[in-house]
Design a protein around this motif. Structure first.
Motif, mmCIF file in Angstrom:
data_model
loop_
_atom_site.group_PDB
_atom_site.id
_atom_site.type_symbol
_atom_site.label_atom_id
_atom_site.label_comp_id
_atom_site.label_asym_id
_atom_site.label_seq_id
_atom_site.Cartn_x
_atom_site.Cartn_y
_atom_site.Cartn_z
ATOM 1 N N ALA A 242 0.828 -1.207 0.000
ATOM 2 C CA ALA A 242 0.000 0.000 0.000
ATOM 3 C C ALA A 242 0.864 1.260 0.000
ATOM 4 N N ASP A 243 0.266 2.340 -0.462
ATOM 5 C CA ASP A 243 0.920 3.649 -0.399
ATOM 6 C C ASP A 243 0.748 4.285 0.969
ATOM 7 N N ALA A 244 -0.300 3.877 1.676
ATOM 8 C CA ALA A 244 -0.572 4.436 2.995
ATOM 9 C C ALA A 244 -1.389 3.423 3.781
ATOM 10 N N VAL A 245 -1.403 3.594 5.092
ATOM 11 C CA VAL A 245 -2.200 2.751 5.984
ATOM 12 C C VAL A 245 -3.088 3.665 6.809
ATOM 13 N N THR A 246 -4.380 3.369 6.810
ATOM 14 C CA THR A 246 -5.325 4.141 7.603
ATOM 15 C C THR A 246 -5.627 3.403 8.903
ATOM 16 N N ALA A 247 -6.582 3.892 9.649
ATOM 17 C CA ALA A 247 -6.962 3.247 10.911
ATOM 18 C C ALA A 247 -7.711 1.945 10.626
ATOM 19 N N THR A 248 -8.021 1.207 11.676
ATOM 20 C CA THR A 248 -8.705 -0.076 11.530
ATOM 21 C C THR A 248 -10.183 0.140 11.186
ATOM 22 N N VAL A 249 -10.827 -0.949 10.822
ATOM 23 C CA VAL A 249 -12.255 -0.865 10.522
ATOM 24 C C VAL A 249 -13.049 -0.486 11.770
#
Length: 264
Positions: A242-249
């Motif tokens: 991935a280019d970035a990681v966001t928060a969890t679901v």
């Protein structure tokens, strides 16, 4: 001018909904709605069958777009409510291999828009639609858009190890990260390949694409997108592409990513 994606591909399970539920949080629902209101084309891109996908599309009120189901093999038009593209494959060669390598496995071949024909009993909630039990001869005689295998009482790691370096003829495989679940589609068919065909058809620039997902079957999609975003709870291998990681679901990570570009 601030970049805004024009084509947004969203996984469902573990991205829009929490695993094992059909519930979309108010924050995620609102974020998807804002993206649509700003003119973005939002595409559900999922490993789910068509029957499992359409309620989510309807729940979000998505219109004028395409839902990509079965890891890219089935395309559904949200306005005509018809399948507009379908890739199928012959299951017989790969079934010969899997029956030998995965003793105790249960199998289901998708019947698009209806359900599945199956050999063996899947746990409750695994399959959408009607399920008709058949023998292996009938299963092998049915070309399908998606063949799934659940290796009961095994882990995803055990499944991956069992299939390591194994040639699975005439298919594209994907192993789930939550349970020992194998999804097979036609050669070269992935979420990423389907989205690329759709992008070209829509005339959207490669640089204007965004994808958010959490599973191994999302890796091709995340590589495809100009900005590929992994959910926080995704495996490390998904984070790596991935280019970035966001928060969890659980923390509404998809909403946080969409709100970067379509602020409330």
């Amino acid at each position: 001018m601030t970049w805004k994606p024009r084509l947004i591909a969203l996984d469902i399970d573990g991205t829009l909904t929490r695993e094992g539920t059909e519930t979309i949080s108010p924050a995620v629902r609102a974020a998807v709605g804002r993206a649509v209101d700003h003119g973005a084309t939002v595409v559900l891109s999922t490993g789910r069958s068509l029957i499992g996908t359409t309620p989510i599309a309807d729940d979000l009120g998505l219109r004028g777009t395409t839902a990509i189901c079965s890891n890219g093999a089935v395309w559904w038009d949200t306005d005509s409510r018809e399948v507009v593209h379908r890739d199928v494959f012959d299951t017989a060669p790969v079934l010969d291999v899997l029956r030998r390598e995965l003793p105790g496995g249960v199998y289901a071949s998708e019947v698009t828009g209806v359900g599945n024909i199956a050999v063996g009993t899947f746990p409750d909630g695994d399959l959408w639609g009607e399920v008709h039990q058949v023998d292996f001869a009938a299963l092998a005689a049915h070309p399908t858009s998606r063949l799934v295998v659940r290796w009961l009482d095994r882990t995803p790691e055990q499944l991956a190890l069992q299939l390591l370096d194994l040639d699975l003829p005439g298919v594209t495989p994907s192993i789930d990260h939550g349970v020992a679940w194998l999804t097979l589609t036609a050669p070269g068919v992935t979420k990423g390949s389907a989205l690329e065909r759709l992008r070209a058809r829509l005339g959207v620039s490669e640089s204007d694409t965004l994808a958010i997902g959490d599973g191994h079957n999302d890796e091709a999609m995340l590589r495809w997108a100009a900005r590929g975003v992994a959910m926080g709870q995704a495996p490390a291998t998904v984070h790596a592409v991935a280019d970035a990681v966001t928060a969890t679901v659980l923390e509404d990570g998809a909403a946080l990513e969409l709100d970067r570009w379509f602020a409330p």
